[in-house]
Motif scaffolding. Structure first.
Motif, PDB file in Angstrom:
ATOM      1  N   LEU A  40      96.743 -33.005   3.999  1.00  0.00           N
ATOM      2  CA  LEU A  40      96.333 -31.567   5.039  1.00  0.00           C
ATOM      3  C   LEU A  40      94.754 -31.433   4.940  1.00  0.00           C
ATOM      4  CD1 LEU A  40      97.344 -29.272   6.645  1.00  0.00           C
ATOM      5  CD2 LEU A  40      97.765 -28.021   4.436  1.00  0.00           C
ATOM      6  N   GLY A  41      94.569 -31.375   3.742  1.00  0.00           N
ATOM      7  CA  GLY A  41      93.213 -30.912   3.533  1.00  0.00           C
ATOM      8  C   GLY A  41      92.106 -32.180   4.476  1.00  0.00           C
ATOM      9  N   SER A  42      92.653 -33.415   4.396  1.00  0.00           N
ATOM     10  CA  SER A  42      91.594 -34.579   5.117  1.00  0.00           C
ATOM     11  C   SER A  42      92.111 -34.150   6.780  1.00  0.00           C
ATOM     12  CB  SER A  42      92.022 -35.784   5.199  1.00  0.00           C
ATOM     13  OG  SER A  42      91.907 -36.126   3.783  1.00  0.00           O
ATOM     14  N   ILE A  43      92.954 -33.740   7.078  1.00  0.00           N
ATOM     15  CA  ILE A  43      93.180 -33.241   8.523  1.00  0.00           C
ATOM     16  C   ILE A  43      92.733 -31.991   9.273  1.00  0.00           C
ATOM     17  CG2 ILE A  43      95.201 -32.688  10.398  1.00  0.00           C
ATOM     18  CD1 ILE A  43      96.992 -34.429   8.692  1.00  0.00           C
ATOM     19  N   LEU A  44      92.436 -30.995   8.299  1.00  0.00           N
ATOM     20  CA  LEU A  44      91.773 -29.730   8.398  1.00  0.00           C
ATOM     21  C   LEU A  44      90.267 -30.090   8.805  1.00  0.00           C
ATOM     22  CD1 LEU A  44      93.481 -27.221   6.166  1.00  0.00           C
ATOM     23  CD2 LEU A  44      93.936 -27.548   8.698  1.00  0.00           C
ATOM     24  N   VAL A  45      89.789 -31.054   7.812  1.00  0.00           N
ATOM     25  CA  VAL A  45      88.192 -31.184   7.976  1.00  0.00           C
ATOM     26  C   VAL A  45      88.014 -31.892   9.193  1.00  0.00           C
ATOM     27  CG1 VAL A  45      86.583 -32.622   6.851  1.00  0.00           C
ATOM     28  CG2 VAL A  45      87.982 -31.291   5.496  1.00  0.00           C
ATOM     29  N   VAL A  46      88.888 -32.807   9.620  1.00  0.00           N
ATOM     30  CA  VAL A  46      88.591 -33.666  11.044  1.00  0.00           C
ATOM     31  C   VAL A  46      88.722 -32.684  12.165  1.00  0.00           C
ATOM     32  CG1 VAL A  46      89.446 -35.588  12.438  1.00  0.00           C
ATOM     33  CG2 VAL A  46      89.202 -35.825   9.897  1.00  0.00           C
ATOM     34  N   VAL A  47      89.904 -31.918  12.153  1.00  0.00           N
ATOM     35  CA  VAL A  47      90.019 -31.026  13.184  1.00  0.00           C
ATOM     36  C   VAL A  47      89.109 -30.307  13.328  1.00  0.00           C
ATOM     37  CG1 VAL A  47      91.657 -29.006  14.161  1.00  0.00           C
ATOM     38  CG2 VAL A  47      92.666 -31.399  13.229  1.00  0.00           C
ATOM     39  N   SER A  48      88.457 -29.766  12.292  1.00  0.00           N
ATOM     40  CA  SER A  48      87.293 -28.560  12.314  1.00  0.00           C
ATOM     41  C   SER A  48      86.016 -29.265  13.032  1.00  0.00           C
ATOM     42  CB  SER A  48      86.905 -28.049  10.992  1.00  0.00           C
ATOM     43  OG  SER A  48      86.061 -29.234  10.355  1.00  0.00           O
ATOM     44  N   LEU A  49      86.005 -30.403  13.036  1.00  0.00           N
ATOM     45  CA  LEU A  49      84.810 -31.079  13.679  1.00  0.00           C
ATOM     46  C   LEU A  49      84.872 -31.014  15.145  1.00  0.00           C
ATOM     47  CD1 LEU A  49      84.397 -34.243  11.416  1.00  0.00           C
ATOM     48  CD2 LEU A  49      82.898 -32.041  11.377  1.00  0.00           C
ATOM     49  N   THR A  50      86.143 -30.723  15.700  1.00  0.00           N
ATOM     50  CA  THR A  50      86.294 -30.885  17.290  1.00  0.00           C
ATOM     51  C   THR A  50      86.041 -29.360  17.714  1.00  0.00           C
ATOM     52  OG1 THR A  50      88.696 -30.069  17.144  1.00  0.00           O
ATOM     53  CG2 THR A  50      87.886 -32.371  16.893  1.00  0.00           C
ATOM     54  N   LEU A  51      85.874 -28.152  16.875  1.00  0.00           N
ATOM     55  CA  LEU A  51      85.599 -27.014  17.275  1.00  0.00           C
ATOM     56  C   LEU A  51      84.029 -26.388  17.622  1.00  0.00           C
ATOM     57  CD1 LEU A  51      87.935 -25.394  14.619  1.00  0.00           C
ATOM     58  CD2 LEU A  51      88.558 -25.927  17.039  1.00  0.00           C
ATOM     59  N   SER A  52      84.011 -25.767  18.624  1.00  0.00           N
ATOM     60  CA  SER A  52      82.513 -25.277  19.077  1.00  0.00           C
ATOM     61  C   SER A  52      82.187 -24.174  18.360  1.00  0.00           C
ATOM     62  CB  SER A  52      82.474 -25.292  20.668  1.00  0.00           C
ATOM     63  OG  SER A  52      83.347 -24.557  20.953  1.00  0.00           O
ATOM     64  N   ASN A  53      83.402 -23.222  18.122  1.00  0.00           N
ATOM     65  CA  ASN A  53      82.876 -21.986  17.490  1.00  0.00           C
ATOM     66  C   ASN A  53      82.482 -22.104  16.201  1.00  0.00           C
ATOM     67  OD1 ASN A  53      83.848 -19.362  16.016  1.00  0.00           O
ATOM     68  ND2 ASN A  53      84.167 -18.679  18.253  1.00  0.00           N
ATOM     69  N   GLY A 106      89.982 -27.051   4.355  1.00  0.00           N
ATOM     70  CA  GLY A 106      90.181 -28.350   4.240  1.00  0.00           C
ATOM     71  C   GLY A 106      89.338 -28.896   3.123  1.00  0.00           C
ATOM     72  N   SER A 107      88.176 -28.456   2.795  1.00  0.00           N
ATOM     73  CA  SER A 107      87.423 -29.260   1.848  1.00  0.00           C
ATOM     74  C   SER A 107      87.757 -28.489   0.238  1.00  0.00           C
ATOM     75  CB  SER A 107      85.875 -28.676   1.979  1.00  0.00           C
ATOM     76  OG  SER A 107      85.416 -27.635   2.086  1.00  0.00           O
ATOM     77  N   VAL A 108      88.410 -27.283   0.661  1.00  0.00           N
ATOM     78  CA  VAL A 108      89.032 -26.641  -0.789  1.00  0.00           C
ATOM     79  C   VAL A 108      90.324 -27.224  -1.269  1.00  0.00           C
ATOM     80  CG1 VAL A 108      89.935 -24.694  -1.856  1.00  0.00           C
ATOM     81  CG2 VAL A 108      87.877 -24.374  -0.542  1.00  0.00           C
ATOM     82  N   ILE A 109      91.022 -27.728  -0.051  1.00  0.00           N
ATOM     83  CA  ILE A 109      92.337 -28.255  -0.349  1.00  0.00           C
ATOM     84  C   ILE A 109      91.866 -29.713  -0.898  1.00  0.00           C
ATOM     85  CG2 ILE A 109      94.388 -29.680   0.697  1.00  0.00           C
ATOM     86  CD1 ILE A 109      94.443 -27.181   2.649  1.00  0.00           C
ATOM     87  N   ALA A 110      90.984 -30.272  -0.385  1.00  0.00           N
ATOM     88  CA  ALA A 110      90.694 -31.724  -0.867  1.00  0.00           C
ATOM     89  C   ALA A 110      89.950 -31.921  -2.019  1.00  0.00           C
ATOM     90  CB  ALA A 110      89.488 -32.452   0.213  1.00  0.00           C
ATOM     91  N   THR A 111      89.154 -31.001  -2.497  1.00  0.00           N
ATOM     92  CA  THR A 111      88.634 -30.838  -4.079  1.00  0.00           C
ATOM     93  C   THR A 111      89.737 -30.329  -5.068  1.00  0.00           C
ATOM     94  OG1 THR A 111      86.898 -29.730  -3.209  1.00  0.00           O
ATOM     95  CG2 THR A 111      87.199 -29.380  -5.452  1.00  0.00           C
ATOM     96  N   ILE A 112      90.809 -29.727  -4.965  1.00  0.00           N
ATOM     97  CA  ILE A 112      91.942 -29.685  -5.464  1.00  0.00           C
ATOM     98  C   ILE A 112      92.833 -30.895  -5.619  1.00  0.00           C
ATOM     99  CG2 ILE A 112      93.964 -28.416  -5.796  1.00  0.00           C
ATOM    100  CD1 ILE A 112      92.990 -25.943  -4.230  1.00  0.00           C
ATOM    101  N   TYR A 113      92.987 -31.678  -4.616  1.00  0.00           N
ATOM    102  CA  TYR A 113      93.526 -32.933  -4.686  1.00  0.00           C
ATOM    103  C   TYR A 113      92.915 -34.060  -5.514  1.00  0.00           C
ATOM    104  CZ  TYR A 113      96.234 -36.990  -2.913  1.00  0.00           C
ATOM    105  OH  TYR A 113      97.174 -38.211  -2.915  1.00  0.00           O
ATOM    106  N   ASN A 114      91.699 -34.174  -4.955  1.00  0.00           N
ATOM    107  CA  ASN A 114      91.119 -35.092  -5.679  1.00  0.00           C
ATOM    108  C   ASN A 114      90.532 -34.847  -7.247  1.00  0.00           C
ATOM    109  OD1 ASN A 114      90.080 -37.387  -3.792  1.00  0.00           O
ATOM    110  ND2 ASN A 114      89.716 -35.433  -2.622  1.00  0.00           N
TER     111      ASN A 114
END
Length: 209
Positions: free
Chosen positions: A10-23, A34-42
């Motif tokens: 989920l963390g990885s998916i959120l980081v990738v999806v965020s890169l598609t946003l212009s806002n 996403g990065s917080v989730i990825a930090t906890i997981y890793n």
């Protein structure tokens, strides 16, 4: 797949999806989550290089979200640049965002000429954040024909800067601005900027005293 592995994905998916946003705010918020989730997981599975990288990304996102929040209320972040509707820069902005402008302001006609009209490009740094077009209805009154903000700056309401802090009304000798009914599909934007319901639409009166 365990629930914890799904949590990491989920963390990885959120980081990738965020890169598609212009806002900008949504990008930073989703990327932070996403990065917080990825930090906890890793950290939990002891992959320290990725844990450290995502922790650093989270801190960077926090910094920018704080800065963006502060700039949301700082007038000097924006500048209102007076122009004619027929100017090349204004026409370029209208062409680049024609589809969105037609959605929010279906009756707006950018080719109607300059007579009785005032255009203002809203800039932040060297970036155009929005465009406002007014049409004179009297010596001290005008209607808002267009108040368009680009996607990236829609959360930061540069229009509020124009109506509240830029001295636009006093510089033009205006005491009354009106957004006629049916002009825009976003009344909340104008209400945040100080417009109130009136007989013919939303009205902004210049402060006195």
């Amino acid at each position: 797949m365990t629930w914890f592995e799904a949590f990491g994905w989920l963390g990885s998916i959120l980081v990738v999806v965020s890169l598609t946003l212009s806002n900008l705010r949504r990008f930073r918020t989703l990327n932070l989550t996403g990065s917080v989730i990825a930090t906890i997981y890793n950290t939990a599975i002891e992959i320290w290089p990725f844990a450290a990288m995502n922790a650093a990304i989270a801190l960077i996102n926090i910094y920018w979200l704080i800065r963006l929040h502060r700039e949301r209320f700082v007038s000097r972040t924006y500048a209102a640049l007076w122009a004619d509707v027929s100017d090349d820069t204004v026409q370029h902005t209208l062409r680049e965002h024609a589809a969105e402008i037609a959605t929010f302001y279906p009756q707006f006609d950018g080719s109607a000429g300059d007579e009785g009209r005032h255009a203002f490009l809203i800039a932040t740094g060297d970036v155009t954040a929005g465009l406002i077009v007014l049409r004179r209805t009297g010596p001290d009154s005008a209607e808002v024909e267009l108040d368009f903000v680009t996607r990236a700056y829609r959360d930061y309401s540069p229009g509020e800067f124009v109506y509240r802090d830029s001295h636009l009304m006093s510089d033009l000798g205006l005491v009354r601005l009106v957004v006629p009914r049916g002009t825009s599909g976003d009344d909340k934007h104008f209400r945040r900027a100080g417009f109130v319901p009136g007989e013919n639409g939303l009205v902004l009166e210049a402060p006195t005293g």
